[in-house]
Design a protein around this motif. Sequence first.
Motif, short mmCIF file in Angstrom:
data_model
loop_
_atom_site.label_atom_id
_atom_site.label_comp_id
_atom_site.label_asym_id
_atom_site.label_seq_id
_atom_site.Cartn_x
_atom_site.Cartn_y
_atom_site.Cartn_z
N HIS A 26 -22.22 -21.84 18.92
CA HIS A 26 -21.56 -21.11 17.85
C HIS A 26 -20.17 -20.66 18.29
O HIS A 26 -19.20 -20.81 17.56
CB HIS A 26 -22.42 -19.91 17.44
N ALA A 27 -20.09 -20.14 19.51
CA ALA A 27 -18.81 -19.69 20.04
C ALA A 27 -17.83 -20.86 20.17
O ALA A 27 -16.65 -20.73 19.85
CB ALA A 27 -19.00 -18.99 21.38
N ALA A 28 -18.32 -22.00 20.63
CA ALA A 28 -17.45 -23.17 20.77
C ALA A 28 -16.96 -23.65 19.41
O ALA A 28 -15.78 -23.99 19.26
CB ALA A 28 -18.21 -24.30 21.48
N LEU A 29 -17.84 -23.68 18.43
CA LEU A 29 -17.41 -24.07 17.08
C LEU A 29 -16.42 -23.07 16.52
O LEU A 29 -15.43 -23.45 15.88
CB LEU A 29 -18.61 -24.19 16.15
N ARG A 30 -16.68 -21.80 16.70
CA ARG A 30 -15.78 -20.75 16.20
C ARG A 30 -14.40 -20.91 16.83
O ARG A 30 -13.39 -20.77 16.17
CB ARG A 30 -16.38 -19.38 16.50
N TRP A 31 -14.36 -21.25 18.12
CA TRP A 31 -13.09 -21.41 18.81
C TRP A 31 -12.35 -22.65 18.31
O TRP A 31 -11.16 -22.62 18.09
CB TRP A 31 -13.35 -21.51 20.32
N ARG A 32 -13.07 -23.76 18.12
CA ARG A 32 -12.44 -25.00 17.69
C ARG A 32 -12.13 -25.04 16.20
O ARG A 32 -11.24 -25.76 15.77
CB ARG A 32 -13.31 -26.19 18.06
N LEU A 33 -12.91 -24.31 15.42
CA LEU A 33 -12.74 -24.31 13.96
C LEU A 33 -12.59 -22.87 13.46
O LEU A 33 -13.43 -22.37 12.71
CB LEU A 33 -13.95 -24.97 13.30
N PRO A 34 -11.51 -22.19 13.86
CA PRO A 34 -11.41 -20.76 13.56
C PRO A 34 -11.34 -20.43 12.07
O PRO A 34 -11.70 -19.34 11.67
CB PRO A 34 -10.12 -20.35 14.28
#
Length: 181
Positions: A39-47
């Motif tokens: 979730h954190a990785a997606l949030r970072w890549r797709l803010p």
Amino acid sequence: LRGVRAPWQRDPCRRGAEPRSARARLARQVAAPRPSGSHAALRWRLPRERLLYLGDTARLPYGTKSAATVRRYTQVNLDFLAQRGVKAVVVACNTASALALDGVDHCNRREAALPVWGVIEPGADRAAAATRNGRVGVIATESTVSSDAYAIALRRIVPGLEVWSQACPLLVPLIEEGWLD
């Protein structure tokens, strides 16, 4: 406070876990299976994207299930997410990625095909790039190891790579319970 999740980290499919704000309720565009690192990785890549988390905790662990069962569960989950209008799905479960993604229907029955990404290829890419001696060790669930998905993906990237795989049936429960970080 191990095991305690903030409201935005809870499974939105569970009763009482629905976010209260209108903005949070509308946050249903990209789906991720686990609110932790994925979730954190997606949030970072797709803010700017709104994320929907689906945790299939009712049928855990997937790693001990047959390939047919994992395919069926994955198809049900994809259909559920497609009905909610997600743009794409990231399946951050090694077992589902290894056993089900080739054999499920990715169609959002109302529109064109729903993009669905697994974690085997990205994990294999990272492992192949990280090895300095041409050897990679894989620890995973019994089903993921039996599928040989990582070894196949790794050898596709680096032919001749030595791959050792070991099933660790207690690894997922330990991680899910917060015993390993």
